[in-house]
Write a protein that holds these residues in place. Structure first.
Motif, PDB file in Angstrom:
ATOM      1  N   ASP A   1       0.819  -1.202   0.000  1.00  0.00           N
ATOM      2  CA  ASP A   1       0.000   0.000   0.000  1.00  0.00           C
ATOM      3  C   ASP A   1       0.855   1.256   0.000  1.00  0.00           C
ATOM      4  N   GLU A   2       1.976   1.225  -0.743  1.00  0.00           N
ATOM      5  CA  GLU A   2       2.848   2.386  -0.793  1.00  0.00           C
ATOM      6  C   GLU A   2       2.117   3.573  -1.394  1.00  0.00           C
ATOM      7  N   SER A   3       2.524   4.757  -0.968  1.00  0.00           N
ATOM      8  CA  SER A   3       1.910   5.981  -1.475  1.00  0.00           C
ATOM      9  C   SER A   3       2.994   6.977  -1.827  1.00  0.00           C
ATOM     10  N   VAL A   4       2.585   8.045  -2.488  1.00  0.00           N
ATOM     11  CA  VAL A   4       3.530   9.051  -2.923  1.00  0.00           C
ATOM     12  C   VAL A   4       2.894  10.425  -2.695  1.00  0.00           C
ATOM     13  N   LEU A   5       3.720  11.419  -2.319  1.00  0.00           N
ATOM     14  CA  LEU A   5       3.261  12.780  -2.094  1.00  0.00           C
ATOM     15  C   LEU A   5       3.644  13.618  -3.301  1.00  0.00           C
TER      16      LEU A   5
ATOM     17  N   ASP B   1      -0.495  20.079  -2.205  1.00  0.00           N
ATOM     18  CA  ASP B   1       0.169  18.788  -2.114  1.00  0.00           C
ATOM     19  C   ASP B   1      -0.874  17.747  -1.750  1.00  0.00           C
ATOM     20  N   ALA B   2      -0.753  16.574  -2.343  1.00  0.00           N
ATOM     21  CA  ALA B   2      -1.700  15.501  -2.057  1.00  0.00           C
ATOM     22  C   ALA B   2      -0.972  14.166  -2.101  1.00  0.00           C
ATOM     23  N   ARG B   3      -1.430  13.271  -1.254  1.00  0.00           N
ATOM     24  CA  ARG B   3      -0.841  11.929  -1.213  1.00  0.00           C
ATOM     25  C   ARG B   3      -1.759  10.961  -1.957  1.00  0.00           C
ATOM     26  N   PHE B   4      -1.143  10.129  -2.784  1.00  0.00           N
ATOM     27  CA  PHE B   4      -1.881   9.155  -3.578  1.00  0.00           C
ATOM     28  C   PHE B   4      -1.293   7.764  -3.362  1.00  0.00           C
ATOM     29  N   SER B   5      -2.172   6.788  -3.345  1.00  0.00           N
ATOM     30  CA  SER B   5      -1.720   5.409  -3.317  1.00  0.00           C
ATOM     31  C   SER B   5      -1.214   5.023  -4.692  1.00  0.00           C
ATOM     32  N   LEU B   6      -0.113   4.298  -4.743  1.00  0.00           N
ATOM     33  CA  LEU B   6       0.412   3.841  -6.021  1.00  0.00           C
ATOM     34  C   LEU B   6      -0.499   2.812  -6.676  1.00  0.00           C
TER      35      LEU B   6
ATOM     36  N   PRO C   1      -2.392   1.749 -13.129  1.00  0.00           N
ATOM     37  CA  PRO C   1      -2.177   2.277 -11.782  1.00  0.00           C
ATOM     38  C   PRO C   1      -1.152   3.404 -11.813  1.00  0.00           C
ATOM     39  N   LEU C   2      -1.244   4.298 -10.840  1.00  0.00           N
ATOM     40  CA  LEU C   2      -0.315   5.423 -10.771  1.00  0.00           C
ATOM     41  C   LEU C   2       1.126   4.943 -10.685  1.00  0.00           C
ATOM     42  N   GLY C   3       1.341   3.838  -9.972  1.00  0.00           N
ATOM     43  CA  GLY C   3       2.696   3.329  -9.804  1.00  0.00           C
ATOM     44  C   GLY C   3       3.380   2.935 -11.099  1.00  0.00           C
ATOM     45  N   PHE C   4       2.619   2.725 -12.144  1.00  0.00           N
ATOM     46  CA  PHE C   4       3.190   2.368 -13.437  1.00  0.00           C
ATOM     47  C   PHE C   4       4.131   3.449 -13.949  1.00  0.00           C
ATOM     48  N   TYR C   5       3.822   4.716 -13.577  1.00  0.00           N
ATOM     49  CA  TYR C   5       4.595   5.845 -14.091  1.00  0.00           C
ATOM     50  C   TYR C   5       5.757   6.235 -13.176  1.00  0.00           C
ATOM     51  N   SER C   6       5.996   5.452 -12.138  1.00  0.00           N
ATOM     52  CA  SER C   6       7.139   5.632 -11.232  1.00  0.00           C
ATOM     53  C   SER C   6       7.252   7.028 -10.625  1.00  0.00           C
ATOM     54  N   PRO C   7       6.148   7.560 -10.078  1.00  0.00           N
ATOM     55  CA  PRO C   7       6.249   8.866  -9.412  1.00  0.00           C
ATOM     56  C   PRO C   7       7.008   8.734  -8.086  1.00  0.00           C
ATOM     57  N   GLN C   8       7.634   9.823  -7.685  1.00  0.00           N
ATOM     58  CA  GLN C   8       8.347   9.850  -6.411  1.00  0.00           C
ATOM     59  C   GLN C   8       7.894  11.067  -5.603  1.00  0.00           C
ATOM     60  N   ASP C   9       8.111  10.998  -4.287  1.00  0.00           N
ATOM     61  CA  ASP C   9       7.763  12.138  -3.430  1.00  0.00           C
ATOM     62  C   ASP C   9       8.433  13.399  -3.950  1.00  0.00           C
ATOM     63  N   GLY C  10       7.624  14.485  -4.062  1.00  0.00           N
ATOM     64  CA  GLY C  10       8.162  15.754  -4.531  1.00  0.00           C
ATOM     65  C   GLY C  10       7.968  15.992  -6.007  1.00  0.00           C
ATOM     66  N   PHE C  11       7.539  14.961  -6.761  1.00  0.00           N
ATOM     67  CA  PHE C  11       7.239  15.172  -8.176  1.00  0.00           C
ATOM     68  C   PHE C  11       5.996  16.061  -8.304  1.00  0.00           C
ATOM     69  N   ARG C  12       5.860  16.698  -9.473  1.00  0.00           N
ATOM     70  CA  ARG C  12       4.730  17.584  -9.702  1.00  0.00           C
ATOM     71  C   ARG C  12       3.733  16.951 -10.658  1.00  0.00           C
ATOM     72  N   LEU C  13       2.464  16.984 -10.277  1.00  0.00           N
ATOM     73  CA  LEU C  13       1.381  16.486 -11.119  1.00  0.00           C
ATOM     74  C   LEU C  13       0.615  17.696 -11.638  1.00  0.00           C
ATOM     75  N   HIS C  14       0.711  17.918 -12.947  1.00  0.00           N
ATOM     76  CA  HIS C  14       0.105  19.102 -13.559  1.00  0.00           C
ATOM     77  C   HIS C  14      -1.231  18.724 -14.178  1.00  0.00           C
ATOM     78  N   ILE C  15      -2.275  19.473 -13.808  1.00  0.00           N
ATOM     79  CA  ILE C  15      -3.632  19.216 -14.286  1.00  0.00           C
ATOM     80  C   ILE C  15      -3.925  20.155 -15.447  1.00  0.00           C
ATOM     81  N   ILE C  16      -4.358  19.593 -16.577  1.00  0.00           N
ATOM     82  CA  ILE C  16      -4.737  20.390 -17.741  1.00  0.00           C
ATOM     83  C   ILE C  16      -6.235  20.236 -17.959  1.00  0.00           C
ATOM     84  N   ASP C  17      -6.952  21.366 -17.997  1.00  0.00           N
ATOM     85  CA  ASP C  17      -8.401  21.368 -18.208  1.00  0.00           C
ATOM     86  C   ASP C  17      -8.672  21.685 -19.679  1.00  0.00           C
ATOM     87  N   LEU C  18      -9.273  20.726 -20.403  1.00  0.00           N
ATOM     88  CA  LEU C  18      -9.511  20.868 -21.831  1.00  0.00           C
ATOM     89  C   LEU C  18     -10.874  21.456 -22.160  1.00  0.00           C
ATOM     90  N   ASP C  19     -11.702  21.683 -21.142  1.00  0.00           N
ATOM     91  CA  ASP C  19     -13.061  22.170 -21.364  1.00  0.00           C
ATOM     92  C   ASP C  19     -13.063  23.698 -21.378  1.00  0.00           C
TER      93      ASP C  19
END
Length: 241
Positions: free
Chosen positions: A10-14, A28-33, A76-94
Motif C-alpha cells: 500500500d505504498e503511497s507518494v506525495l 500537495d496531495a498523497r496518492f496510493s500507487l 495504476p499510478l505506480g506504473f509511471y514511477s512517481p516519487q515524493d516531490g514530483f509535480r502532477l500538472h492538471i490540464i483542463d480541456l473544457d
C-alpha cells in the motif's frame, strides 16, 4: 514496460499539484500507487473542479523535467514511477469549465448583485433601517434632556476641589464644571484622577475642556461626584499594622 511498474503493498507518494487555468492553485496531495489514473482524476476533481472527462495529467520530476503523460486511465499510478516531490500538472480541456477565464481567482470578473438605494429602502429588516432607528432613539433621548440637567448638583462643586468619583472610589481634583457641547445636554464635571484611571487628557471628541496627563481625565455627571476631604492615596500605605 514492466520495469516501470513500482508498486509494493500500500505504498503511497506525495505529489505537488498545479493547474493550467489557475495560476495560484498550488497544493500537495498523497496518492496510493495502487490507484488507477481514473481514480486519481476523481480525487483531483474534488480538489480543483475540473471534470474527469476533461482532465489530462502530466508528471514532472523535482527538477522540472517532464516524466510522462498519464494518459491511460486504467493503469495504476505506480506504473509511471512517481516519487515524493514530483509535480502532477492538471490540464483542463473544457473551454466552458468552471476553472476557465480566471474568475475563480479574480473576483472582479464575478458579476456582483446590485440593488438601487430606492429598492433597498423599501426592504424591511435591513441594517440601514436598524441604524436609523438607533440614531432616532438616541436623538430623542438627548432631546428630552434639558440644558440645565443636574445644574443644582453643581452648586457646591468648584474647580480645584478634591473629590471622589463613583463607582470605584476614584480620587482626584475637579478641573471643569459646566455644559459640554460635545456631550449630551446638561451639566458635566471634569475630573483629573490621581491615577491613570480615566479615558483621556481633558480633550473629548475634539474639544478640550481641561488639561491633565494622558488617561487621567474623566467627564462624569455631577451625581457621581462627591467633594470633600479626599487626599491622594499613599500607594505604600497598609490597611493594617
Amino acid at each position: 514496460m514492466a520495469n516501470k511498474l513500482q508498486m509494493q503493498g500500500d505504498e503511497s507518494v506525495l505529489l505537488h499539484l498545479t493547474h493550467s487555468n489557475m495560476k495560484s492553485f498550488s497544493s500537495d496531495a498523497r496518492f496510493s500507487l495502487q490507484m488507477t489514473i481514473e481514480a486519481v482524476k476523481e480525487k483531483l476533481w474534488r480538489k480543483c473542479g475540473t471534470s474527469v472527462d476533461s482532465m489530462c495529467l502530466e508528471l514532472y520530476d523535482d527538477t522540472g523535467a517532464k516524466v510522462s503523460d498519464l494518459a491511460d486511465n486504467i493503469r495504476p499510478l505506480g506504473f509511471y514511477s512517481p516519487q515524493d516531490g514530483f509535480r502532477l500538472h492538471i490540464i483542463d480541456l473544457d473551454p466552458s469549465s468552471v476553472t476557465s477565464g480566471g474568475w475563480l481567482e479574480d473576483t472582479s470578473l464575478v458579476e456582483k448583485y446590485k440593488i438601487s438605494d430606492e429598492a433597498y429602502d423599501k426592504l424591511d429588516g435591513t441594517f440601514r433601517k436598524y441604524k436609523d432607528k438607533l440614531g432616532h432613539q438616541h436623538s430623542n433621548t438627548e432631546s428630552k434632556i434639558p440644558d440645565n440637567y443636574m445644574e443644582d448638583l453643581c452648586a457646591n462643586i468648584k474647580v480645584g476641589d478634591r473629590c471622589q468619583v463613583e463607582p470605584g472610589e476614584k480620587r482626584g481634583v475637579i478641573k471643569f464644571v459646566g455644559r459640554a457641547e460635545t456631550l449630551a445636554p446638561g451639566f458635566w464635571v471634569g475630573v483629573q484622577y490621581d491615577e491613570p484611571l480615566g479615558k483621556h487628557d481633558g480633550m473629548v471628541k475634539g474639544k478640550r475642556y481641561f488639561d491633565c496627563p494622558p488617561l487621567c481625565g474623566g467627564m462624569v455627571r455631577p451625581d457621581k461626584v462627591k467633594v470633600g476631604d479626599f487626599p491622594e492615596r499613599d500607594p505604600f500605605e497598609e490597611d493594617e499594622i
